[in-house]
Design a protein around this motif. Sequence first.
Motif: not given
Length: 100
Positions: A2-5, A40-45, A61-64, A67-71
């Motif tokens: 999982t990528i956390r952004h 976009l799997r989860t989002l907290s703002i 904070v968003a999870d994907f 990296l392809a999902g983030l892109e």
Amino acid sequence: MTIRHIVAWKLNGEDGAARADQAAEITRRLEALVGVVPSLRTLSIGPNVAYPDQNGDVALVADFDDLAGLEAYQVHPAHQEVVGYVRSVAASRISVDFEV
């Protein structure tokens, strides 16, 4: 993997009330992407609640899945529309992407 952004913005409003309004609008617009951007799997703002002179004004904070999902999120038209607004009210931005 999982990528956390994580992104935090300092906003350009002239006073605390203006920055709070901007933070609320950023929050509203980004929350509206849930269910619209498939990767976009989860989002907290939320807005900052402490130390306003030192901290940013709003953070995401968003999870994907990867990296392809983030892109895919970055270039999604709905996200790009939000980016236009955010850039118009942001004085600065910092971000970090890491594996969880």
